[in-house]
Design a protein around this motif. Sequence first.
Motif, PDB file in Angstrom:
ATOM      1  N   GLU A  16      -3.438   8.715 -10.027  1.00 30.12           N
ATOM      2  CA  GLU A  16      -2.757  10.030  -9.188  1.00 30.12           C
ATOM      3  C   GLU A  16      -3.859  10.418  -8.151  1.00 30.12           C
ATOM      4  O   GLU A  16      -5.029  10.531  -8.171  1.00 30.12           O
ATOM      5  CB  GLU A  16      -2.634  11.030 -10.216  1.00 30.12           C
ATOM      6  CG  GLU A  16      -2.128  12.497  -9.652  1.00 30.12           C
ATOM      7  CD  GLU A  16      -0.405  12.698  -9.740  1.00 30.12           C
ATOM      8  OE1 GLU A  16       0.244  13.251  -9.137  1.00 30.12           O
ATOM      9  OE2 GLU A  16       0.124  11.741 -10.720  1.00 30.12           O
ATOM     10  N   GLY A  17      -3.176  10.114  -6.871  1.00 30.22           N
ATOM     11  CA  GLY A  17      -3.690  10.542  -5.729  1.00 30.22           C
ATOM     12  C   GLY A  17      -4.162   9.304  -5.078  1.00 30.22           C
ATOM     13  O   GLY A  17      -4.618   9.608  -3.674  1.00 30.22           O
ATOM     14  N   ASP A  18      -4.116   8.161  -5.583  1.00 32.90           N
ATOM     15  CA  ASP A  18      -4.205   7.102  -4.819  1.00 32.90           C
ATOM     16  C   ASP A  18      -3.301   6.662  -3.783  1.00 32.90           C
ATOM     17  O   ASP A  18      -1.960   7.212  -4.025  1.00 32.90           O
ATOM     18  CB  ASP A  18      -4.153   5.723  -5.646  1.00 32.90           C
ATOM     19  CG  ASP A  18      -5.643   5.640  -6.586  1.00 32.90           C
ATOM     20  OD1 ASP A  18      -6.617   6.192  -6.197  1.00 32.90           O
ATOM     21  OD2 ASP A  18      -5.334   4.797  -7.507  1.00 32.90           O
ATOM     22  N   ILE A  19      -3.502   5.899  -2.716  1.00 37.76           N
ATOM     23  CA  ILE A  19      -2.598   5.102  -1.844  1.00 37.76           C
ATOM     24  C   ILE A  19      -2.778   3.600  -2.144  1.00 37.76           C
ATOM     25  O   ILE A  19      -3.801   3.347  -2.366  1.00 37.76           O
ATOM     26  CB  ILE A  19      -2.614   5.667  -0.464  1.00 37.76           C
ATOM     27  CG1 ILE A  19      -4.119   5.219   0.001  1.00 37.76           C
ATOM     28  CG2 ILE A  19      -2.458   7.222  -0.215  1.00 37.76           C
ATOM     29  CD1 ILE A  19      -4.136   5.458   1.798  1.00 37.76           C
ATOM     30  N   VAL A  20      -1.508   3.094  -2.212  1.00 37.12           N
ATOM     31  CA  VAL A  20      -1.704   1.585  -2.409  1.00 37.12           C
ATOM     32  C   VAL A  20      -0.688   0.868  -1.539  1.00 37.12           C
ATOM     33  O   VAL A  20       0.375   1.078  -1.210  1.00 37.12           O
ATOM     34  CB  VAL A  20      -1.619   1.286  -3.950  1.00 37.12           C
ATOM     35  CG1 VAL A  20      -0.133   1.797  -4.173  1.00 37.12           C
ATOM     36  CG2 VAL A  20      -1.398  -0.332  -4.356  1.00 37.12           C
ATOM     37  N   SER A  21      -1.564  -0.169  -0.844  1.00 40.19           N
ATOM     38  CA  SER A  21      -0.857  -1.122   0.158  1.00 40.19           C
ATOM     39  C   SER A  21      -0.518  -2.166  -0.767  1.00 40.19           C
ATOM     40  O   SER A  21      -1.397  -3.001  -1.088  1.00 40.19           O
ATOM     41  CB  SER A  21      -1.642  -1.266   1.347  1.00 40.19           C
ATOM     42  OG  SER A  21      -2.070  -0.003   1.810  1.00 40.19           O
ATOM     43  N   LEU A  22       0.690  -2.486  -0.506  1.00 42.99           N
ATOM     44  CA  LEU A  22       1.318  -3.887  -0.969  1.00 42.99           C
ATOM     45  C   LEU A  22       1.963  -4.671   0.192  1.00 42.99           C
ATOM     46  O   LEU A  22       2.683  -4.264   0.780  1.00 42.99           O
ATOM     47  CB  LEU A  22       2.530  -3.529  -1.979  1.00 42.99           C
ATOM     48  CG  LEU A  22       2.329  -2.666  -3.153  1.00 42.99           C
ATOM     49  CD1 LEU A  22       3.534  -2.353  -3.942  1.00 42.99           C
ATOM     50  CD2 LEU A  22       1.073  -2.933  -4.045  1.00 42.99           C
ATOM     51  N   ASP A  23       1.231  -5.884   0.323  1.00 44.67           N
ATOM     52  CA  ASP A  23       1.612  -6.678   1.434  1.00 44.67           C
ATOM     53  C   ASP A  23       1.978  -8.271   0.642  1.00 44.67           C
ATOM     54  O   ASP A  23       1.108  -8.600  -0.057  1.00 44.67           O
ATOM     55  CB  ASP A  23       0.359  -7.094   2.288  1.00 44.67           C
ATOM     56  CG  ASP A  23       0.627  -7.951   3.366  1.00 44.67           C
ATOM     57  OD1 ASP A  23       1.730  -8.295   3.774  1.00 44.67           O
ATOM     58  OD2 ASP A  23      -0.436  -8.042   4.276  1.00 44.67           O
ATOM     59  N   THR A  24       3.033  -8.660   1.076  1.00 47.17           N
ATOM     60  CA  THR A  24       3.518  -9.971   0.437  1.00 47.17           C
ATOM     61  C   THR A  24       4.523 -10.545   1.290  1.00 47.17           C
ATOM     62  O   THR A  24       5.188 -10.036   2.529  1.00 47.17           O
ATOM     63  CB  THR A  24       4.208  -9.574  -1.134  1.00 47.17           C
ATOM     64  OG1 THR A  24       4.319 -11.033  -1.631  1.00 47.17           O
ATOM     65  CG2 THR A  24       5.792  -8.989  -0.824  1.00 47.17           C
ATOM     66  N   GLY A  25       4.807 -11.868   0.999  1.00 44.99           N
ATOM     67  CA  GLY A  25       5.972 -12.597   1.935  1.00 44.99           C
ATOM     68  C   GLY A  25       6.151 -14.015   1.304  1.00 44.99           C
ATOM     69  O   GLY A  25       5.785 -14.363   0.101  1.00 44.99           O
TER      70      GLY A  25
END
Length: 259
Positions: free
Chosen positions: A92-101
């Motif tokens: 809780e409180g994290d930010i998570v970047s998801l990068d895909t292609g």
Amino acid sequence: MPSITLKSAREIALMRNAGLVVWEAHQAAAQLVRPGATTAEIDAAIENVFIQHDAIPLFKGVPGVIPFPAVTCVSINEEVVHGMPGSRQLVEGDIVSLDTGCKVNGWCGDAAVTHAVGTVSPIAAKLLEITQGSLQIAIDLMSRKSRWSEVAREMQEYVEAADFSVVTEFVGHGIGREMHESPQVPNYFSKRFQKEGDFPLRTGLVLAVEPMVNVGKREAKVTKDHWTVVTCDGSLSAHFEHTLALTSDGVEILTGPPS
């Protein structure tokens, strides 16, 4: 002046097919973004969508000191980009970047989203808003400006007006039959780019535009795993990306939702 391959309307339509698979993969991943989920589970959900569509993941096996082991870069909090999925659980409180292609029938799509995990701090929420806003500026201005440096300048000014910084070590890129094509697409203005790398905004141009923004200073470094990039000062970082095509009708978001 970089050598740029413009895409025909037919080719852009084929790229849209790949973009829709990337969009669907991001929707599947978003359903899992919650406290307790592991980064490996999120990566597996994205890979499953690619398998369902016979899509070739673009990231898995990318050469390096060790080949990249996953279909998704999952970067948390101070991690800027290229985070490797594993057993780490979201909190809780994290930010998570998801990068895909992925590649579908020979054409590529590439997109990134940064999610809030549960309730995040006001500064984290503002970071997500500003980073996504920087990408939106590019979407709004690509059909209205004549050269990329004009767009990049406004993206940078918007970020810095919020007292955040633009990562300069990593930039966007042209995209088509390959994930990385000419030109390089910075999210900031520099006189060197204006002189040596700037390019006109013309119909048929397809770019992966991907601002990365830090709460603190812009500097970033690669960690001991040879892939994960973190902010040097430990501040939060966010990343948003779309594959964008400049058409005779304006800008088409190839990795956006079905119309």
